[in-house]
Structure formats: C-alpha cells, structure tokens
Design a protein around this motif. Structure first.
Motif, PDB file in Angstrom:
ATOM      1  N   MET A  33       0.839  -1.184   0.000  1.00 41.74           N
ATOM      2  CA  MET A  33       0.000   0.000   0.000  1.00 41.74           C
ATOM      3  C   MET A  33       0.875   1.236   0.000  1.00 41.74           C
ATOM      4  O   MET A  33       1.988   1.208   0.489  1.00 41.74           O
ATOM      5  CB  MET A  33      -0.887   0.018   1.232  1.00 41.74           C
ATOM      6  CG  MET A  33      -2.073  -0.852   1.041  1.00 41.74           C
ATOM      7  SD  MET A  33      -3.136  -1.070   2.417  1.00 41.74           S
ATOM      8  CE  MET A  33      -2.585   0.006   3.634  1.00 41.74           C
ATOM      9  N   LYS A  34       0.327   2.310  -0.537  1.00 40.23           N
ATOM     10  CA  LYS A  34       1.065   3.555  -0.530  1.00 40.23           C
ATOM     11  C   LYS A  34       0.908   4.175   0.843  1.00 40.23           C
ATOM     12  O   LYS A  34      -0.203   4.318   1.340  1.00 40.23           O
ATOM     13  CB  LYS A  34       0.489   4.491  -1.595  1.00 40.23           C
ATOM     14  CG  LYS A  34       1.475   5.494  -2.094  1.00 40.23           C
ATOM     15  CD  LYS A  34       0.896   6.238  -3.281  1.00 40.23           C
ATOM     16  CE  LYS A  34       1.517   7.616  -3.389  1.00 40.23           C
ATOM     17  NZ  LYS A  34       1.008   8.573  -2.408  1.00 40.23           N
ATOM     18  N   LEU A  35       2.019   4.505   1.434  1.00 45.41           N
ATOM     19  CA  LEU A  35       1.941   5.095   2.763  1.00 45.41           C
ATOM     20  C   LEU A  35       1.785   6.602   2.627  1.00 45.41           C
ATOM     21  O   LEU A  35       2.253   7.192   1.664  1.00 45.41           O
ATOM     22  CB  LEU A  35       3.223   4.793   3.539  1.00 45.41           C
ATOM     23  CG  LEU A  35       3.449   3.340   3.903  1.00 45.41           C
ATOM     24  CD1 LEU A  35       4.781   3.198   4.591  1.00 45.41           C
ATOM     25  CD2 LEU A  35       2.349   2.850   4.803  1.00 45.41           C
ATOM     26  N   SER A  36       1.128   7.176   3.617  1.00 46.63           N
ATOM     27  CA  SER A  36       1.022   8.623   3.591  1.00 46.63           C
ATOM     28  C   SER A  36       2.336   9.211   4.100  1.00 46.63           C
ATOM     29  O   SER A  36       3.077   8.556   4.820  1.00 46.63           O
ATOM     30  CB  SER A  36      -0.134   9.076   4.472  1.00 46.63           C
ATOM     31  OG  SER A  36       0.240   9.009   5.813  1.00 46.63           O
ATOM     32  N   PRO A  37       2.644  10.441   3.707  1.00 44.95           N
ATOM     33  CA  PRO A  37       3.931  11.019   4.113  1.00 44.95           C
ATOM     34  C   PRO A  37       4.086  11.117   5.621  1.00 44.95           C
ATOM     35  O   PRO A  37       5.210  11.142   6.127  1.00 44.95           O
ATOM     36  CB  PRO A  37       3.919  12.408   3.479  1.00 44.95           C
ATOM     37  CG  PRO A  37       2.747  12.473   2.594  1.00 44.95           C
ATOM     38  CD  PRO A  37       1.867  11.308   2.843  1.00 44.95           C
ATOM     39  N   LYS A  99      12.863  12.387  12.673  1.00 43.28           N
ATOM     40  CA  LYS A  99      11.688  12.211  11.823  1.00 43.28           C
ATOM     41  C   LYS A  99      11.347  10.729  11.796  1.00 43.28           C
ATOM     42  O   LYS A  99      12.153   9.899  12.213  1.00 43.28           O
ATOM     43  CB  LYS A  99      11.946  12.758  10.421  1.00 43.28           C
ATOM     44  CG  LYS A  99      12.947  11.955   9.622  1.00 43.28           C
ATOM     45  CD  LYS A  99      12.913  12.381   8.172  1.00 43.28           C
ATOM     46  CE  LYS A  99      13.705  11.392   7.327  1.00 43.28           C
ATOM     47  NZ  LYS A  99      13.619  11.631   5.914  1.00 43.28           N
ATOM     48  N   MET A 100      10.155  10.443  11.337  1.00 42.75           N
ATOM     49  CA  MET A 100       9.746   9.048  11.279  1.00 42.75           C
ATOM     50  C   MET A 100       9.602   8.633   9.834  1.00 42.75           C
ATOM     51  O   MET A 100       8.929   9.296   9.055  1.00 42.75           O
ATOM     52  CB  MET A 100       8.449   8.839  12.041  1.00 42.75           C
ATOM     53  CG  MET A 100       8.675   8.950  13.538  1.00 42.75           C
ATOM     54  SD  MET A 100       7.177   8.829  14.453  1.00 42.75           S
ATOM     55  CE  MET A 100       7.487   7.388  15.414  1.00 42.75           C
ATOM     56  N   THR A 101      10.249   7.527   9.481  1.00 46.06           N
ATOM     57  CA  THR A 101      10.231   7.074   8.096  1.00 46.06           C
ATOM     58  C   THR A 101       9.068   6.122   7.877  1.00 46.06           C
ATOM     59  O   THR A 101       8.307   5.823   8.787  1.00 46.06           O
ATOM     60  CB  THR A 101      11.534   6.339   7.769  1.00 46.06           C
ATOM     61  OG1 THR A 101      11.597   5.188   8.599  1.00 46.06           O
ATOM     62  CG2 THR A 101      12.730   7.210   8.017  1.00 46.06           C
ATOM     63  N   GLY A 102       8.949   5.666   6.671  1.00 47.35           N
ATOM     64  CA  GLY A 102       7.852   4.741   6.362  1.00 47.35           C
ATOM     65  C   GLY A 102       8.218   3.296   6.554  1.00 47.35           C
ATOM     66  O   GLY A 102       7.492   2.417   6.101  1.00 47.35           O
TER      67      GLY A 102
ATOM     68  N   ASN B 135     -10.459   2.143   4.244  1.00 43.63           N
ATOM     69  CA  ASN B 135     -10.458   3.494   3.692  1.00 43.63           C
ATOM     70  C   ASN B 135     -10.382   4.534   4.788  1.00 43.63           C
ATOM     71  O   ASN B 135      -9.655   5.522   4.691  1.00 43.63           O
ATOM     72  CB  ASN B 135     -11.713   3.719   2.844  1.00 43.63           C
ATOM     73  CG  ASN B 135     -11.720   2.859   1.603  1.00 43.63           C
ATOM     74  OD1 ASN B 135     -10.669   2.399   1.184  1.00 43.63           O
ATOM     75  ND2 ASN B 135     -12.883   2.633   1.047  1.00 43.63           N
ATOM     76  N   ALA B 136     -11.155   4.291   5.855  1.00 44.81           N
ATOM     77  CA  ALA B 136     -11.149   5.238   6.963  1.00 44.81           C
ATOM     78  C   ALA B 136      -9.772   5.256   7.623  1.00 44.81           C
ATOM     79  O   ALA B 136      -9.258   6.314   7.990  1.00 44.81           O
ATOM     80  CB  ALA B 136     -12.221   4.870   7.981  1.00 44.81           C
ATOM     81  N   LEU B 137      -9.172   4.074   7.766  1.00 35.90           N
ATOM     82  CA  LEU B 137      -7.856   4.026   8.411  1.00 35.90           C
ATOM     83  C   LEU B 137      -6.822   4.747   7.559  1.00 35.90           C
ATOM     84  O   LEU B 137      -5.901   5.370   8.089  1.00 35.90           O
ATOM     85  CB  LEU B 137      -7.429   2.580   8.637  1.00 35.90           C
ATOM     86  CG  LEU B 137      -8.209   1.793   9.674  1.00 35.90           C
ATOM     87  CD1 LEU B 137      -7.512   0.495   9.983  1.00 35.90           C
ATOM     88  CD2 LEU B 137      -8.401   2.579  10.940  1.00 35.90           C
ATOM     89  N   GLN B 138      -6.991   4.670   6.240  1.00 32.19           N
ATOM     90  CA  GLN B 138      -6.052   5.419   5.405  1.00 32.19           C
ATOM     91  C   GLN B 138      -6.227   6.919   5.601  1.00 32.19           C
ATOM     92  O   GLN B 138      -5.248   7.673   5.581  1.00 32.19           O
ATOM     93  CB  GLN B 138      -6.260   5.051   3.938  1.00 32.19           C
ATOM     94  CG  GLN B 138      -5.544   3.752   3.613  1.00 32.19           C
ATOM     95  CD  GLN B 138      -5.709   3.347   2.174  1.00 32.19           C
ATOM     96  OE1 GLN B 138      -6.300   4.057   1.384  1.00 32.19           O
ATOM     97  NE2 GLN B 138      -5.183   2.189   1.854  1.00 32.19           N
ATOM     98  N   LEU B 143      -3.981  11.717   8.233  1.00 31.86           N
ATOM     99  CA  LEU B 143      -4.175  12.771   9.220  1.00 31.86           C
ATOM    100  C   LEU B 143      -3.042  12.780  10.233  1.00 31.86           C
ATOM    101  O   LEU B 143      -2.478  13.825  10.535  1.00 31.86           O
ATOM    102  CB  LEU B 143      -5.511  12.510   9.924  1.00 31.86           C
ATOM    103  CG  LEU B 143      -6.244  13.662  10.558  1.00 31.86           C
ATOM    104  CD1 LEU B 143      -6.510  14.715   9.533  1.00 31.86           C
ATOM    105  CD2 LEU B 143      -7.539  13.150  11.147  1.00 31.86           C
ATOM    106  N   CYS B 144      -2.710  11.603  10.774  1.00 32.62           N
ATOM    107  CA  CYS B 144      -1.781  11.614  11.898  1.00 32.62           C
ATOM    108  C   CYS B 144      -0.668  10.594  11.782  1.00 32.62           C
ATOM    109  O   CYS B 144       0.162  10.512  12.666  1.00 32.62           O
ATOM    110  CB  CYS B 144      -2.534  11.390  13.193  1.00 32.62           C
ATOM    111  SG  CYS B 144      -3.469   9.887  13.216  1.00 32.62           S
ATOM    112  N   GLY B 145      -0.633   9.812  10.737  1.00 30.65           N
ATOM    113  CA  GLY B 145       0.501   8.919  10.571  1.00 30.65           C
ATOM    114  C   GLY B 145       0.327   7.559  11.192  1.00 30.65           C
ATOM    115  O   GLY B 145       1.163   6.702  11.012  1.00 30.65           O
TER     116      GLY B 145
END
Lengths: 129, 382, 369
Positions: A33-37, A99-102, B135-138, B143-145
């Motif tokens: 899955m693509k991780l958010s930044p 910082k925290m990486t993925g 989807n919600a968890l994404q 939002l907060c990582g």
C-alpha cells in the motif's frame, strides 16, 4: 424468505462485481500500500541537526530512547521493542532532528537487533551549495 | 425433569468474546441459569500509568484503552486536561477533532456490527466492513501517521493540520460509505435468520439499563434518549445539526439498528463539519503542534508548554464515545504528573448488564447479546 | 448397465477382455478378474471423490473470497489450486494429539466411522450413463441409511473426547441430523411415488425427455415444494452455515472435533466436503434430472457417458455453489429454532407434500383426468 433473497442478491452483486464492488485485496509481499507522508514508522535522526540534548529521552513515555555516545557526539538510540510509535519524540525535538520514516517491517529474531543504535538511524540532509 | 447443573467456562480464550473475557455460566441443559463475568485478563494498569506519566505522555496510552476507536479516548483525556488547566483551543482544531471522532465512530460501528455478524456465523459482513474501515484508516493515516493508535488530539489542539488532499478523499469516503450502508442493510436488516436471532433476545428495560449504568447505543436501544453530545454539549456539537438515534424495544435488534442509524448520522455530521470548517490561516512557523522554543501558535494548536503544570484541583469530564459515556477523572496536585486518573469506560459499565440480559436464554443468545453490547476488552480491563 | 459392465465392454472393444479372461479361466479363477475390475472401480471412485473434495475446499475458499471482495488462496499453484494439497501435507505433518482423559479407542475410531460412510454413499449414485458402481434396487434407501451412520460417529467423537463443548456439539449434531432426516426422507419418498422404484437409475431415467419440447421432465417442476424441503433438509444434514451447530465456533469453539488434530481432523474435514458433494449429487439425481441433458445424436457411443458425466457435474456444482453462496449470506440459526423449524414446519409440510403427491399419482394412474 424475502430477506434472505435480498441478501443473496447483494452477495451475488459482489461476486460478479456489479456496480463498483471491486476486489480490494492487496497481495502484500508482492504489492504494497502507498503510505502517507506522515506515516509513523522507524525513526531517523538528522546527524547535523541533533544536539544530543536528551529532551526526547525525557519525553518518551516508554523509555525507548537512551542518549549514547557515537563517534564524538551524543545521539539518541531507540529500542524499537519498547516503542509505541506515538511520535512524541518528533514533536518535542527542539531542532526538528527526529523524523519518522515509512519503514514498518521491523520484526526481527532477537531482542538485541531491535535496538537501533545511532549507526542505523542517522542520516544527513544534503546541503545545497 | 431433574437435571444436573453444568458449569461452563466461556473463555478466556474463546473466539467470540472479543478478547480475553471469561463468562462463568451455570447451565441447566442449554439454559443459562446464572452468568458471572470474570475480568482482568487484559489489565495493564492504565490508571496507575496515568499517575506515572506526564499529562502529555499519557495521551498515547489512552489510545490503548478502546483500540477500535482511539480518537474519542484521546479527546476525552485531553478535554479533561484542558478543563483542568483552562486551555483555549483554536476553533479549527475543534472542527478537526470532531471530524476525526465522528470518522472513528463510523469505524467503531462497522467493526461492532461486523463482529456481531461474525459471532452469529455470517462471515461476510466483517469483510465488507473492513473494506470500508481500511479506507477510513487510510484517512487517519493521512491525518496523523498512525492507523489505530493515533495520539493525534493533544492538549491545546491537534497534532497536525489536515494535509492536502484529505478533504476530497474524505468526501469520497462519505459518498462511498452511504452506498455501502445500503448494502449492509440489504444483507442484514431483513434477513429472517438474523431477525430470529436478534428480536426479543437480550432484552433490557430502560429502567434496568439506567440502573446498570449503561450508556451509548446500548442504552439508546432501550429507549432512553441520552446522548452527551446533546445533553451536555461539548466542542462544536451545539452548532451541529444531528439527531439522537433512539429505539424503544431494548432488544439486540434495537441496539444493532441504533448503530446503523448512528453511522448515517455520523456521515451527516461529517458533511456539515467539512462544509463549515473554518479556513486554515497561514500556518505559522512550528512544524508540529507543540511550539518548540517560541510561544507562537499554529491555527490548530495553542501554546502548550513542554513542562506543563496545571493548577491544583480535580476535574471530571465526559464525552459520548462510540461505545457510550467515556469519562476521565483527574486529580492534580500541581506537579507535572496527575495525582490520580480514573477512567470511566463505557465498555465496562455496559458489560455489567450482561448477566441480567441473558438469564434464561441460551449460549447462542449470550453470544448475540454480548455482540450487540460491543465491548473492547482493552477498555473493560484497562 | 453399471460401471462394471462398462469396463467389460470397453475391454471387449479393445479386444483385451477375452484373452485376459481365458488366462484366468485356465487357472479356474474367473472371480479373480471380477475382483480386480471391482477393485479398479473402487480405486477410481475413491480417487474421484478425494480429488473432488480437495477441489471443493479450494472452491469454498474462492467463493467465500469472491463474495467478500477478496482473492482467496493465490500463492500455491495457479490461482492457489494446489492449496488443498499443501493443507493436506501440513495436516499430515501435525502432531496427533489424543487427550489424556479421552477414550482412546473410540477417539481413534470415530473419524473413520465418519469418513467411510461419506465414501460409501457414492456407490448407488449415477454419475452418468453407465457410470454407476452398483444400481441397487433400494438405492435411495441405501443412501438414507448410510448417511444415518454419521450421527453415531459424531456422537462417538463427542463422547470420546471427554470435553463439554464437544459433547454439547455432538448432542446438537445428533438432534439436528435426526430431526432433518425425516423431512429429507419424506421429500425423497414423494419422488419415489412418481417413479415407483427406489433405484437411482430408474429415478434418473424417469426424468429424461421434455414436456412440450422445452421444459425438461425434472422432478423439480413436479415437486417444487419437495425440492425446497429436500434442499433445506440436506443443507441441515450437511451441517453447513445456516445450520452448522456441530461446529458453531462462536459458541462451542469447534463442536465435536474440538480435540482432534492432524489427520484425524482432516478426516472430519474431508468427510464434511464429501458429504456436501454427495448430498448435492443426490439433489441432482432426485430433482434436477441427474445426468440427463441434450445429448447430440451424432456422438459416438463411448462419448455418451462422458457427456452425461459433464451434465451431472455441472448440475452438482451449481447446487454446491448455491450452498456456498447461501453460507456467505446468512447467519446461523439457534439450535432450538432449528429444531422448531424441523419439527413444526418441515415435517408437516413434507407430509402434506407427500399426501398431495399421492393423490396426484393415484389420479393419474387411474386415468381419472
């Protein structure tokens, strides 16, 4: 019976993928899955910014962080086995050095290898000339 | 017919106790004569931890209480701290908090309904539910990582402002979710077997429910119109138009229907929050919530000192968590750590009503009634 | 005609039967050849059933996955087709645990008593034209009688495990099996009234041909109520999800096989799927025309059994798919509700169905209309 038939229709719609009901599985080791930044994974410490002040050590709720000597300077060392990835160390760092990486695949065979020494955590930003 | 009593231990390791809970059942054949709940298998001393950690450090621990819906836990504790110290919170932060909490309410109800159906033997609902939950968890991850243990809401605001691209994705989720709820209802609501299992099962009267201290959807299923969001409004709930979902039957089906209705209401709230959210002003220097050296504040975070000593005093603050009334009682002695933290967790109080509900029913009914109470053992044992 | 004769015919056509028979005759032991041929039949049947059962476990997972917007097993083999093989290897490698307080002999015996009838049921089932092990004159009775053995074995397993949950599970399974065998048998008897024979081949033959050239002469059209009753009762007999009390993992953890591990567990598992296949085959035989289907006349004679087998398998898998599809849609009913449904609704309806059928058959036979 009508309720069950209604249910059967709805499940059949999923079998045949009628109307935006696609298969959603991600075949994990092959695709990711693509991780958010902002994802909070393994830490990384900016070698140039960190001043080894120990504020992260004080603020860590679990005592994950110890400040150790590495080379000539002091840096934090993370025991990931105790870390709950709350991100407080990132928040409190006065120099924004942590910082925290993925990286989230942190499982390992020994407890010792879960201790991330500065050697494994440090990175240095490339300074534009 | 004279029969021997049979003592059955349901749990602590049992697929449908949602964790490590043990029912000690005195059975007459298949009829439950008496039910005793044995707790404490997941006791982690969270209240004591609250005394050992500073106010800021304790926030991530509240995530671990009710790990299905961690955001309201964060908020309940933070709200208590803010009331204790009289911290003002930026309006935008309040909006983001409500947004996050309502999103979490949907997630919680999805998991609750899914695991209820799983207990009844229908495996499909939980898989569909987890598709939407993902989807919600994404969204939470954006939002907060973090996906489950957020540590997002902090005293003074929220950790970070909403990222770019969050609102469109949220709108997508809301639209998607509305269609999915229709699917759920078609699958479950009229299913004769489901009705057979849920109607008139685990009935608890309004009076009993109040006496047992039940709150949340479990109480509203018994016909008591009690929602702290209306009854004792906090945050921006006074400005939001929403309906308290109440059902009068008091049986398992009513409790299930209240959850379905609440999901729809939460979507309604989410839409309003997105529409009316105040615009972010230029976010000032600090990258993260806690302004490190200076006293400047961002639009989502007021200044919260790193060494925080609230005045002496005590405070009890409660919110409407997805599972019911979640309260934090904090006694401060003026040092950096609370003197005492008491958590009034909804799961625990709701769980105490189970023996009353299931007397004279059968084990499968116990499972069904227990599923509609919706407990998380992290929240029960603390 | 049964499979034995089919094999003999094939051998004769190949010109191999006579010489081989003569060799045996020379030693005065023709019966040895007979035994060998029967043995081959049994091996083929066993292999067929086991492969089908393995395929069914894969299919079950795939159907569940399709309903639940997943993929199911994908890694071992193409689309995970080899997953059942891997499962089998894994189960064989597991430690075989016999609980301290269990009755060791019964505990070991029970899985076999479950498994063997599950295979035996296939003896009088016509898989296709000629493709039947033995066309018993009491085929239907045999099937019902054989499938009545499994409750005994389940009770043995539950009792021998010496565990409260398994005993409760076994009791439930027995109560359920007994109360659903009755509507099952009654619905089947209504079919027998039409054919006048308990032989499965006769029942299938009675369903050949069409009415008005379009509607196939299947008993589902003569017996719609009987079909529904038989289907519900057979799903209950199989112990699948709306009625899976023998397991009901949320209440009884795993029911009667809670203490079993390794190959013994696998035996229960295989028996369950063999039962699913058998029951679906019986439904097809009784109500959906068996192996009947439009067989083009230009086909050579040896291809007819194959084509009919294909028709039979298509129909059987349709019924199996329905059972799996239903399983993913509905929750489990409660045991007392199940028994209420069985005794208060299904049995009277089945009797009513039998009564109406009897009237119809009598009227038709006497040419009143």
């Amino acid at each position: 019976m009508s309720g069950i038939i209604k249910g059967l229709i709805v499940t059949m719609k999923h079998v045949l993928h009628i109307g935006n009901r696609p298969t959603v599985t991600i075949q994990y080791p092959y695709e990711r899955m693509k991780l958010s930044p902002r994802f909070r994974g393994l830490h990384a410490v900016d070698e140039n910014a960190c001043i080894g002040c120990g504020i992260c050590e004080v603020n860590c709720p679990n005592g994950t962080i110890t400040i150790v000597k590495y080379g000539t300077r002091w840096f934090p060392q993370f025991n990931i086995g105790m870390c709950m990835f709350c991100g407080l160390c990132v928040d409190v760092c006065p120099m924004n050095a942590i910082k925290m990486t993925g990286n989230y695949e942190l499982a390992d065979y020994t407890r010792e290898s879960l201790i991330y020494t500065p050697e494994r955590l440090l990175f240095s930003k490339e300074v534009k000339q | 017919m004279e029969t021997d009593e049979l003592i059955i231990n349901l749990g602590p390791v049992h697929p449908s106790t949602h964790g490590v809970l043990r029912f000690k059942l005195r059975m007459d054949g298949e009829i439950i004569k008496d039910c005793r709940i044995v707790l404490g298998y997941l006791h982690r001393g969270t209240e004591k931890l609250g005394e050992m950690k500073t106010y800021l450090q304790f926030v991530p621990y509240t995530d671990r209480l009710d790990y299905i819906s961690a955001m309201p836990n964060n908020y309940a504790y933070v709200k208590a701290v803010e009331e204790l110290a009289g911290i003002e919170v930026p309006l935008r932060a309040e909006y983001i908090r409500v947004l996050a909490m309502e999103l979490n309410r949907i997630v919680n109800h999805i998991v609750s309904i899914g695991s209820l159906l799983l207990d009844l033997g229908a495996t499909t609902m939980i898989m569909w539910g987890f598709r939407e939950r993902e989807n919600a968890l994404q969204l939470f991850e954006m939002l907060c990582g973090a996906r489950m243990t957020f540590n997002y809401i902090k005293p003074g605001g929220v950790r970070e402002d909403i990222p770019d691209g969050f609102i469109p994705k949220l709108n997508e989720f809301i639209d998607d979710m509305e269609k999915r709820i229709v699917d759920y209802e078609q699958l479950i609501n009229d299913n004769e077997i489901f009705l057979m299992r849920m109607k008139k099962i685990g009935v608890i009267s309004a009076e009993d429910a109040v006496n047992y201290g039940m709150t949340g959807p479990a109480l509203r299923g018994s016909g008591v119109n009690y929602d702290i969001r209306k009854y004792e409004p906090y945050s921006i709930y006074p400005d939001i138009d929403f309906r308290v979902c109440v059902r009068s039957e008091g049986d398992s089906y009513a409790r299930y229907m209240v959850r379905i209705d609440e999901m729809k209401e939460s979507l309604h709230i989410l839409r309003q929050v997105v529409d009316t959210m105040p615009k972010a002003e230029v976010v000032s220097s600090p990258k993260y919530g806690i302004a490190p050296m200076t006293g400047t504040a961002s639009t989502v975070m007021t200044y919260f000192p790193r060494i925080f000593t609230p005045p002496q005093g005590e405070v009890y603050s409660r919110i409407e968590a997805p599972k019911g009334e979640l309260g934090f009682y904090i006694v401060s002695d003026g040092t950096t750590k609370p003197y005492r933290v008491k958590i009034r967790s909804p799961s625990f109080c709701n769980l105490t009503a189970i023996p009353e509900m299931v007397k004279g029913l059968k084990i499968p009914d116990l499972i069904a009634a227990f599923g509609t109470i919706d407990v998380v053992l992290g929240d029960v044992d603390r | 005609m049964n499979a034995y004769e089919l094999i003999v015919n094939i051998l004769t056509a190949l010109g191999a039967y006579e010489p081989v028979l003569n060799i045996f005759k020379a030693h005065g032991a023709e019966y040895v050849l007979k035994v060998i041929i029967v043995f081959v039949e049994i091996v083929v049947l066993m292999a067929f059933v086991l492969v089908t059962v393995m395929f069914l476990t894969w299919m079950e997972r795939k159907v569940v996955a399709m309903v639940q917007v997943r993929y199911g097993p994908m890694v071992t083999g193409p689309r995970g087709l080899l997953q059942p093989v891997m499962d089998g290897i894994k189960l064989m490698g597991k430690e075989d645990i016999i609980p301290e307080k269990a009755d060791k002999w019964l505990f070991t015996l029970a899985p076999f008593i479950v498994f063997i009838p599950a295979i035996l049921v296939f003896v009088p089932i016509p898989f296709g034209d000629y493709l039947i092990i033995s066309d018993l004159r009491v085929g239907l009775l045999y099937i019902i009688a054989i499938s009545a053995i499994s409750p005994v074995a389940i009770l043995l397993a539950g009792w021998a495990s010496n565990n409260k949950y398994s005993l409760l599970g076994a009791m439930r399974a027995v109560a359920q099996d007994i109360s659903y065998t009755i509507p099952l048998a009654l619905a089947a008897i209504a079919v027998v009234l039409f054919t006048g024979s308990l032989s499965t081949v006769d029942i299938v033959n009675a369903q050949s041909g069409t009415w008005f050239g379009i509607i196939p002469k299947w008993f589902i059209f003569l017996q719609p109520l009987g079909f529904i009753l038989f289907l519900i009762a057979s799903i209950a007999e199989m112990g699948r999800i709306p009625f899976d009390f023998q397991e009901s993992e949320s209440e009884l953890v795993a029911g009667f096989f809670i203490e079993y591990s390794g190959m013994k567990f696998a035996m229960f598992f295989l028996a369950e799927y063999a039962h699913l296949f058998a029951v679906s085959a019986i439904v097809v035989t009784l109500f959906l025309g068996g192996w009947n289907g439009p067989i083009p006349s230009f086909l050579p004679a040896f291809a007819v059994p194959l084509v009919s087998l294909v028709y039979f398998l298509i129909k059987t898998y349709a019924v199996i798919f329905f059972a799996m599809w239903l399983r993913d849609t509905v929750p489990r009913v409660r045991i007392d509700q199940l028994l209420n449904l069985g005794w208060k609704i299904m049995v009277p309806l089945a009797l009513l169905n039998l009564l109406v059928t009897g009237f119809l058959v009598t009227i038709l036979a006497n040419g009143v209309i």
